[in-house]
Scaffold this active site. Structure first.
Site, PDB file in Angstrom:
ATOM      1  CG  HIS A   1      35.232  38.854  30.995  1.00 41.47           C
ATOM      2  ND1 HIS A   1      35.038  40.215  31.085  1.00 41.47           N
ATOM      3  CD2 HIS A   1      34.923  38.363  32.212  1.00 41.47           C
ATOM      4  CE1 HIS A   1      34.634  40.530  32.301  1.00 41.47           C
ATOM      5  NE2 HIS A   1      34.550  39.421  33.025  1.00 41.47           N
TER       6      HIS A   1
ATOM      7  CB  CYS B   1      32.377  41.393  36.805  1.00 41.70           C
ATOM      8  SG  CYS B   1      33.699  41.344  35.578  1.00 41.70           S
ATOM      9  CG  LEU B   2      37.637  40.214  40.090  1.00 39.70           C
ATOM     10  CD1 LEU B   2      38.957  39.478  39.904  1.00 39.70           C
ATOM     11  CD2 LEU B   2      37.445  40.620  41.539  1.00 39.70           C
TER      12      LEU B   2
ATOM     13  CD  GLN C   1      37.810  39.883  34.344  1.00 38.91           C
ATOM     14  OE1 GLN C   1      37.867  38.663  34.340  1.00 38.91           O
ATOM     15  NE2 GLN C   1      37.188  40.567  35.291  1.00 38.91           N
TER      16      GLN C   1
ATOM     17  CG  HIS D   1      31.219  36.140  34.244  1.00 40.08           C
ATOM     18  ND1 HIS D   1      30.375  36.981  34.951  1.00 40.08           N
ATOM     19  CD2 HIS D   1      32.427  36.776  34.198  1.00 40.08           C
ATOM     20  CE1 HIS D   1      31.051  38.077  35.302  1.00 40.08           C
ATOM     21  NE2 HIS D   1      32.298  37.977  34.864  1.00 40.08           N
ATOM     22  CD  GLU D   2      35.671  34.474  34.054  1.00 41.14           C
ATOM     23  OE1 GLU D   2      36.318  35.351  33.452  1.00 41.14           O
ATOM     24  OE2 GLU D   2      35.165  34.666  35.180  1.00 41.14           O
TER      25      GLU D   2
ATOM     26  N   GLY E   1      36.796  33.608  38.927  1.00 39.16           N
ATOM     27  CA  GLY E   1      37.254  33.458  37.553  1.00 39.16           C
ATOM     28  C   GLY E   1      37.931  34.741  37.117  1.00 39.16           C
TER      29      GLY E   1
HETATM   30 ZN    ZN Z   1      33.976  39.251  34.947  1.00 41.19          ZN
END
Ligand code: ZN
Length: 176
Positions: free
Chosen positions: A148, A102-103, A54, A144-145, A49
């Site tokens: 963000h 997470c990236l 991000q 999670h998204e 995702g």
């Molecule tokens: Zn993330």
């Protein structure tokens, strides 16, 4: 196709609540290109995702895709899903704890309790309002998204940091 630069925890945009997208701009070429670039970026970095903050854009956009058997054997693949202005309408009281990464918090994994199931509403890439229920890993990624888009990361959802581990140690000691 363009791979966008991913920003990490510490960049202020990661902690900034994202702005809603005006429906009229969804069909524009520039916006559609951005969606394609976000998908390319998610795939390039092997993510499941990616949220617009991000990639330095404080906008309410998330892209999600999971190849079969990648993390949750038996749960199957999650087809490419684009959520614009997503709103979680309902969540189960039942929580499931599982690992997340997470990236933007790279090289770390931690156990996060998340609602097992939820109902979400969003625009898709055609600007159509979609509403669906899901559970398991898909529900986890949506939470999670959406976090963000509210300026939150998975670390904020950990009840404590006891399970926090670097990726190398995760793969060595904790991966099933
Ligand atoms: Zn993330």
């Amino acid at each position: 196709m363009a791979i966008l630069k991913v920003c990490r925890l510490g960049h202020p945009v990661i902690r900034t609540p994202a702005e809603a997208i005006a429906r009229e701009i969804i069909p524009t070429a520039a916006f559609q290109q951005l969606l394609d670039d976000m998908v390319d970026t998610m795939r390039e970095y092997d993510g499941v995702g990616l949220a617009a903050p991000q990639v330095h854009l404080s906008k309410q956009i998330a892209v999600i895709e999971v190849e079969e058997n990648r993390r949750y054997p038996g749960e199957g693949a999650i087809p490419l899903t684009i959520l614009i202005n997503p709103k979680i309408l309902a969540m189960s009281k039942k929580l499931i704890e599982d690992w997340e990464g997470c990236l933007s918090v790279d090289e770390l994994r931690g156990k996060v309790p998340r609602a097992d199931s939820l109902e979400v509403e969003a625009y898709n890439r055609k600007g159509e309002k979609v509403r669906f229920q899901t559970r398991g890993f898909f529900a986890r990624i949506i939470q999670h998204e959406c976090d963000h888009l509210a300026g939150k990361v998975f670390l904020d959802r950990m009840p404590n940091l006891q399970s926090l581990t670097h990726l190398k140690e995760f793969l060595r000691y904790w991966q099933d």
